[in-house]
Motif scaffolding. Structure first.
Motif, PDB file in Angstrom:
ATOM      1  N   GLY A  10      10.454  -7.718  -1.441  1.00 42.64           N
ATOM      2  CA  GLY A  10       9.450  -6.939  -0.720  1.00 42.64           C
ATOM      3  C   GLY A  10       9.252  -5.542  -1.243  1.00 42.64           C
ATOM      4  N   GLY A  11       9.430  -5.350  -2.566  1.00 41.36           N
ATOM      5  CA  GLY A  11       9.234  -4.034  -3.144  1.00 41.36           C
ATOM      6  C   GLY A  11      10.403  -3.099  -2.981  1.00 41.36           C
ATOM      7  N   VAL A  12      11.580  -3.618  -2.565  1.00 43.24           N
ATOM      8  CA  VAL A  12      12.768  -2.786  -2.385  1.00 43.24           C
ATOM      9  C   VAL A  12      13.922  -3.377  -3.196  1.00 43.24           C
ATOM     10  CG1 VAL A  12      14.422  -1.827  -0.744  1.00 43.24           C
ATOM     11  CG2 VAL A  12      12.029  -2.136  -0.061  1.00 43.24           C
ATOM     12  N   LEU A  13      14.530  -2.547  -4.029  1.00 42.95           N
ATOM     13  CA  LEU A  13      15.721  -2.937  -4.769  1.00 42.95           C
ATOM     14  C   LEU A  13      16.935  -2.479  -3.973  1.00 42.95           C
ATOM     15  CD1 LEU A  13      17.249  -3.976  -7.279  1.00 42.95           C
ATOM     16  CD2 LEU A  13      16.890  -1.710  -8.312  1.00 42.95           C
ATOM     17  N   THR A  14      17.729  -3.456  -3.511  1.00 44.75           N
ATOM     18  CA  THR A  14      18.917  -3.148  -2.721  1.00 44.75           C
ATOM     19  C   THR A  14      20.156  -3.305  -3.594  1.00 44.75           C
ATOM     20  OG1 THR A  14      17.850  -3.922  -0.694  1.00 44.75           O
ATOM     21  CG2 THR A  14      20.252  -3.752  -0.668  1.00 44.75           C
ATOM     22  N   LEU A  15      21.026  -2.289  -3.578  1.00 45.81           N
ATOM     23  CA  LEU A  15      22.230  -2.263  -4.396  1.00 45.81           C
ATOM     24  C   LEU A  15      23.454  -2.169  -3.484  1.00 45.81           C
ATOM     25  CD1 LEU A  15      20.956   0.561  -6.763  1.00 45.81           C
ATOM     26  CD2 LEU A  15      20.931  -1.881  -7.307  1.00 45.81           C
ATOM     27  N   THR A  16      24.505  -2.866  -3.860  1.00 43.48           N
ATOM     28  CA  THR A  16      25.769  -2.763  -3.131  1.00 43.48           C
ATOM     29  C   THR A  16      26.857  -2.383  -4.121  1.00 43.48           C
ATOM     30  OG1 THR A  16      25.037  -4.500  -1.621  1.00 43.48           O
ATOM     31  CG2 THR A  16      27.373  -3.930  -1.597  1.00 43.48           C
ATOM     32  N   ALA A  17      27.707  -1.444  -3.726  1.00 42.74           N
ATOM     33  CA  ALA A  17      28.766  -0.983  -4.631  1.00 42.74           C
ATOM     34  C   ALA A  17      30.056  -0.788  -3.861  1.00 42.74           C
ATOM     35  CB  ALA A  17      28.361   0.328  -5.305  1.00 42.74           C
ATOM     36  N   ASP A  18      31.160  -1.058  -4.553  1.00 44.05           N
ATOM     37  CA  ASP A  18      32.476  -0.732  -4.013  1.00 44.05           C
ATOM     38  C   ASP A  18      32.690   0.779  -4.079  1.00 44.05           C
ATOM     39  OD1 ASP A  18      33.176  -3.335  -3.431  1.00 44.05           O
ATOM     40  OD2 ASP A  18      34.180  -3.673  -5.356  1.00 44.05           O
ATOM     41  N   THR A  19      33.733   1.223  -3.397  1.00 42.51           N
ATOM     42  CA  THR A  19      34.058   2.649  -3.399  1.00 42.51           C
ATOM     43  C   THR A  19      35.562   2.828  -3.606  1.00 42.51           C
ATOM     44  OG1 THR A  19      34.599   2.954  -1.051  1.00 42.51           O
ATOM     45  CG2 THR A  19      32.256   2.930  -1.646  1.00 42.51           C
ATOM     46  N   THR A  20      35.962   4.077  -3.730  1.00 40.96           N
ATOM     47  CA  THR A  20      37.378   4.391  -3.902  1.00 40.96           C
ATOM     48  C   THR A  20      38.176   4.215  -2.626  1.00 40.96           C
ATOM     49  OG1 THR A  20      36.776   6.711  -3.566  1.00 40.96           O
ATOM     50  CG2 THR A  20      37.054   5.967  -5.843  1.00 40.96           C
ATOM     51  N   LEU A  21      37.507   3.939  -1.517  1.00 41.75           N
ATOM     52  CA  LEU A  21      38.185   3.704  -0.244  1.00 41.75           C
ATOM     53  C   LEU A  21      38.182   2.209   0.043  1.00 41.75           C
ATOM     54  CD1 LEU A  21      39.488   4.846   2.358  1.00 41.75           C
ATOM     55  CD2 LEU A  21      37.177   4.968   3.332  1.00 41.75           C
ATOM     56  N   ARG A  35      19.111   1.672  -1.347  1.00 38.30           N
ATOM     57  CA  ARG A  35      17.814   1.014  -1.449  1.00 38.30           C
ATOM     58  C   ARG A  35      16.854   1.901  -2.239  1.00 38.30           C
ATOM     59  NH1 ARG A  35      20.411   0.798   2.883  1.00 38.30           N
ATOM     60  NH2 ARG A  35      19.478   2.705   3.734  1.00 38.30           N
ATOM     61  N   LEU A  36      16.296   1.343  -3.323  1.00 36.52           N
ATOM     62  CA  LEU A  36      15.296   2.029  -4.130  1.00 36.52           C
ATOM     63  C   LEU A  36      13.938   1.423  -3.841  1.00 36.52           C
ATOM     64  CD1 LEU A  36      17.937   2.752  -5.792  1.00 36.52           C
ATOM     65  CD2 LEU A  36      16.419   2.890  -7.770  1.00 36.52           C
ATOM     66  N   THR A  37      12.994   2.256  -3.409  1.00 40.27           N
ATOM     67  CA  THR A  37      11.641   1.794  -3.112  1.00 40.27           C
ATOM     68  C   THR A  37      10.684   2.508  -4.054  1.00 40.27           C
ATOM     69  OG1 THR A  37      12.286   1.595  -0.788  1.00 40.27           O
ATOM     70  CG2 THR A  37       9.933   1.480  -1.299  1.00 40.27           C
ATOM     71  N   PRO A  39       0.808  -1.224   0.000  1.00 35.95           N
ATOM     72  CA  PRO A  39       0.000   0.000   0.000  1.00 35.95           C
ATOM     73  C   PRO A  39       0.836   1.266   0.000  1.00 35.95           C
ATOM     74  CG  PRO A  39      -0.874  -1.605   1.556  1.00 35.95           C
ATOM     75  CD  PRO A  39       0.443  -2.151   1.071  1.00 35.95           C
ATOM     76  N   SER A  40       0.320   2.322  -0.652  1.00 34.92           N
ATOM     77  CA  SER A  40       1.043   3.588  -0.802  1.00 34.92           C
ATOM     78  C   SER A  40       0.918   4.447   0.447  1.00 34.92           C
ATOM     79  CB  SER A  40       0.480   4.345  -1.998  1.00 34.92           C
ATOM     80  OG  SER A  40       1.066   5.601  -2.105  1.00 34.92           O
ATOM     81  N   THR A  41       1.925   5.270   0.672  1.00 30.39           N
ATOM     82  CA  THR A  41       1.855   6.307   1.696  1.00 30.39           C
ATOM     83  C   THR A  41       2.314   7.608   1.081  1.00 30.39           C
ATOM     84  OG1 THR A  41       4.107   6.159   2.519  1.00 30.39           O
ATOM     85  CG2 THR A  41       2.539   4.560   3.406  1.00 30.39           C
ATOM     86  N   ALA A  42       2.119   8.716   1.815  1.00 28.23           N
ATOM     87  CA  ALA A  42       2.541  10.027   1.304  1.00 28.23           C
ATOM     88  C   ALA A  42       4.036  10.096   1.100  1.00 28.23           C
ATOM     89  CB  ALA A  42       2.096  11.123   2.271  1.00 28.23           C
ATOM     90  N   GLN A  43       4.795   9.257   1.811  1.00 30.15           N
ATOM     91  CA  GLN A  43       6.244   9.286   1.670  1.00 30.15           C
ATOM     92  C   GLN A  43       6.716   8.509   0.452  1.00 30.15           C
ATOM     93  OE1 GLN A  43       8.389  11.034   3.391  1.00 30.15           O
ATOM     94  NE2 GLN A  43       6.814  11.945   4.654  1.00 30.15           N
ATOM     95  N   GLY A  44       5.838   7.854  -0.258  1.00 32.53           N
ATOM     96  CA  GLY A  44       6.237   7.232  -1.510  1.00 32.53           C
ATOM     97  C   GLY A  44       6.522   5.754  -1.429  1.00 32.53           C
ATOM     98  N   SER A  45       5.909   5.010  -0.519  1.00 32.95           N
ATOM     99  CA  SER A  45       6.060   3.571  -0.532  1.00 32.95           C
ATOM    100  C   SER A  45       5.116   2.979  -1.570  1.00 32.95           C
ATOM    101  CB  SER A  45       5.794   2.994   0.863  1.00 32.95           C
ATOM    102  OG  SER A  45       4.553   3.415   1.343  1.00 32.95           O
ATOM    103  N   PRO A  46       5.269   1.713  -1.964  1.00 34.46           N
ATOM    104  CA  PRO A  46       4.573   1.168  -3.120  1.00 34.46           C
ATOM    105  C   PRO A  46       3.066   1.100  -2.980  1.00 34.46           C
ATOM    106  CG  PRO A  46       6.498  -0.144  -2.536  1.00 34.46           C
ATOM    107  CD  PRO A  46       6.273   0.812  -1.429  1.00 34.46           C
TER     108      PRO A  46
END
Length: 684
Positions: A103-114, A122-124, A22-29
């Motif tokens: 669960g409606g969330v795309l989770t991404l992991t990335a390396d960094t320059t450190l 997390r993209l919802t 269900p949607s909310t004002a904060q932008g959940s699905p």
């Protein structure tokens, strides 16, 4: 934990479809929409019915996010898309190493320059937006930032009052933002500048950074075409990216989160007539005799107004909240005379109590002042344009009651009808009491001011739901007195209106900023411009004026008085139409004064026009903001009535070299818009 094993790697190119929550004002699905996630050729793509987000960098290089609608890019990150600071060094994401969709969330992991540090994002998604939240793991970060390629989204708007390399926000307010160089290093809820962490674009994308921390915001500051949105905290970076069909829809999405006005703080009369304030007329060289002469001249020359407000330099010392007896021998008689002339009487006040004030020691001894951030055992002191001061701590109920008791005594004793609150309610050098944050102090300031008639001078609170919902008039930061400041006053009102503060006015007509008085032409053109805005905020009188910076008489003649008076009369005739727009704003949150593209999103020319605006749906104002004797005017699609020439024009059209002698203020009525009849009656 990764959801798919390497054995199933070939299936990553297949769509994974899930029902959203269900949607909310904060932008959940939302339950009636679906989304798919797939990987192909090293790019992970999230597809929704309304837009897609592609995440590249799987096979090397840097992580990059590209948002598309109908196959067209509407927003894309730039170099060092997600970056963070550790110690004195900036680091950023490199290769995308992993992803999961659950669960409606795309989770991404990335390396960094450190080495050893990673970023988890997390993209919802929701139908018209997505949340982007991310953290740094494996390192202690002190700042987190997003970087966007400004050109990927077309032109940029929002932000509020802009600090620029060309003396913004005082004499410069770029429109659109990417046309200038914006560098705001203290962008926060404690800023004196009216700002919100919201930006929107010509491509109908938008960005809202949900933070109470100070930000460093840079838009093309180095001429590099990049937008950097940095939060000065290592906590989770929380942002919402809007993806809509029009800029106005993005604005409404944002208002759905932060709130719309529940009331108008100003009355009908305060919309209809100007407020006259003493500041730019006298600066601090003011006394009882001068303010009475000022009010009498206004009255005798038919320069109407609802209030005469005495600004800075009436107190014996800043914070005493008592009249200086040398300059004001009989304040009650002064107030009574102003009332006899038909005006209300108002006073400028501040929560800042100077160290040489008798009230400072009293307040400090009782813990009524904000405490120092570095040493909470002592009061916080700040330097402002009138000295060094402590600030009344509104989170202390006893301090608040004491301060309000002083205000009430002033108002009752001297027949003061309302107040102009100035300076901030919090400062970053200070510590909030009992965990109160910057936004809490904006709320407390809003609650304080809401108990008084602000007389159309409004107040400078922002960055909080209370600021949006209170419905205060918003007055701009001080402007200069030249043509550049007049131009900036227009674009700044457009910026403030479109971040959720619809009841706008310019700085005092003619400017202030302790500069020499404006020329006749600037003063008249400013009054003409303000007559097509929601409210008129006046100071410099066209009658018998002495420039307080030089001591010389200003060359304002009878024509100056007549044209100023004509502008006031025009605005008063427009008041019923403007009041209708106020009621519409209370229903929808829509701005009253707005850029052309809010009403005509398909008209590409409207996205860069910085000297025309819509006043509600029916009135297009195109005053002359320069010393030129003519100007070009763009009319969007529609049937327009030319107020100055009494003719009908079919748009879109460009009226080249439209004559604008000093007595002419071009304006046009959209004959098919709601309210056109009322606007025509006012302007014909």
């Amino acid at each position: 934990m990764r959801i798919f094993s390497r054995k199933l790697g070939r299936l990553l190119a297949c769509a994974l479809t899930v029902a959203l929550l269900p949607s909310t004002a904060q932008g959940s699905p939302e339950s009636d929409a679906t989304t798919t996630v797939s990987e192909s050729r090293g790019t992970v793509t999230l597809d929704t019915p309304g837009y897609s987000v592609s995440i590249s960098g799987r096979t090397g290089g840097q992580l990059a996010l590209t948002t598309r609608r109908s196959g067209r890019t509407v927003l894309a990150t730039g170099p060092e898309a997600l970056r963070f600071r550790t110690g004195d060094t900036w680091q950023h994401t490199t290769r995308l190493t992993d992803w999961s969709w659950r669960g409606g969330v795309l989770t991404l992991t990335a390396d960094t320059t450190l080495a050893g540090a990673r970023i988890e994002a997390r993209l919802t998604p929701a139908p018209d937006r997505y949340r982007l939240d991310w953290d740094v793991t494996g390192a202690e970060a002190t700042e987190l930032g997003l970087t966007y390629d400004l050109s990927s989204a077309g032109h940029w708007y929002g932000h509020g009052e802009t600090a620029t390399t060309s003396d913004g926000p005082y004499t410069d307010q770029p429109w659109p933002l990417d046309a200038g160089r914006v560098e705001a290093e203290d962008f926060s809820a404690a800023s004196y500048q009216m700002v919100d962490p919201f930006w929107f674009t010509a491509s109908s994308a938008g960005l809202y950074v949900d933070t109470g921390d100070t930000m460093d915001v840079s838009l093309n500051a180095a001429g590099d075409g990049l937008g950097r949105f940095t939060v000065e905290s290592g906590s989770t970076y929380r942002a919402t990216v809007f993806v809509e069909s029009t800029p106005r829809a993005v604005y409404r999405d944002y208002i759905g989160i932060v709130g719309k006005p529940r009331q108008s703080d100003a009355t009908y009369e305060q919309y209809a007539k100007p407020l006259w304030n003493s500041w730019a007329q006298f600066y601090t060289k003011v006394d009882q005799e001068k303010i009475l002469d000022y009010a009498t001249d206004l009255h005798d020359n038919g320069l109407e107004g609802h209030t005469v407000q005495l600004d800075d330099k009436w107190e014996s010392n800043y914070g005493n909240m008592t009249f200086d007896p040398k300059a004001y021998p009989d304040p009650r008689a002064m107030s009574d005379r102003i009332h006899d002339l038909g005006y209300d009487f108002g006073l400028w006040v501040t929560l800042w109590i100077n160290l040489d004030s008798t009230n400072y020691r009293y307040a400090a001894d009782r813990d009524y002042l904000l405490r120092d951030a570095a040493d909470p055992t002592k009061p916080c002191t700040v330097t402002w344009w009138n000295g060094t001061a402590g600030i009344v701590d509104l989170a202390n109920p006893e301090a608040r009651a004491w301060y309000q008791g002083n205000l009430r005594k002033l108002m009752d004793t001297y027949r003061v009808d309302g107040l102009k609150f100035d300076t901030r309610f919090f400062d970053d050098h200070c510590a909030g009491r009992d965990g109160h944050t910057r936004t809490d102090y904006q709320r407390l300031g809003s609650e304080l001011a809401d108990a008084y008639d602000l007389q159309g001078a409004g107040i400078r609170v922002h960055w909080s739901r209370a600021a949006h919902e209170s419905g205060f008039v918003t007055r701009q930061i001080d402007k200069g007195t030249g043509w550049n400041s007049l131009k900036a006053s227009v674009t700044q009102n457009l910026a403030l209106s479109t971040i959720g503060y619809p009841f706008v006015e310019t700085d005092m007509i003619g400017g202030s900023l302790s500069q020499p008085a404006p020329t006749k032409e600037v003063l008249v053109r400013w009054a003409q411009s303000a007559s097509y805005m929601p409210l008129m905020y006046a100071s410099i009188s066209p009658v018998d004026t002495i420039d307080p910076t030089t001591g010389q008489k200003v060359d304002y003649d009878e024509e100056t008085v007549a044209l100023y008076r004509e502008s006031i009369a025009r605005h008063e005739r427009l008041a019923p139409y403007i009041w209708d727009q106020v009621q519409h704003t209370l229903e929808t949150g829509d701005p009253i004064m707005r850029p052309l593209f809010f009403d005509f999103p398909q008209d590409e020319a409207g996205y860069t026009i910085d000297d025309e605006w819509m006043l509600g749906p029916a009135v297009l104002a195109a005053p002359n903001l320069t010393a030129s004797a003519s100007r070009d005017i763009h009319l969007p699609p529609g049937t327009w009535y030319d107020v100055s020439r009494g003719r009908t024009i079919k748009g879109p059209a460009t009226l080249e070299s439209y004559p604008t002698p000093l007595a002419v203020t071009p304006a046009f009525v959209n004959l098919r818009a709601k309210g056109a009849d009322r606007a025509l009656r006012a302007l014909r």
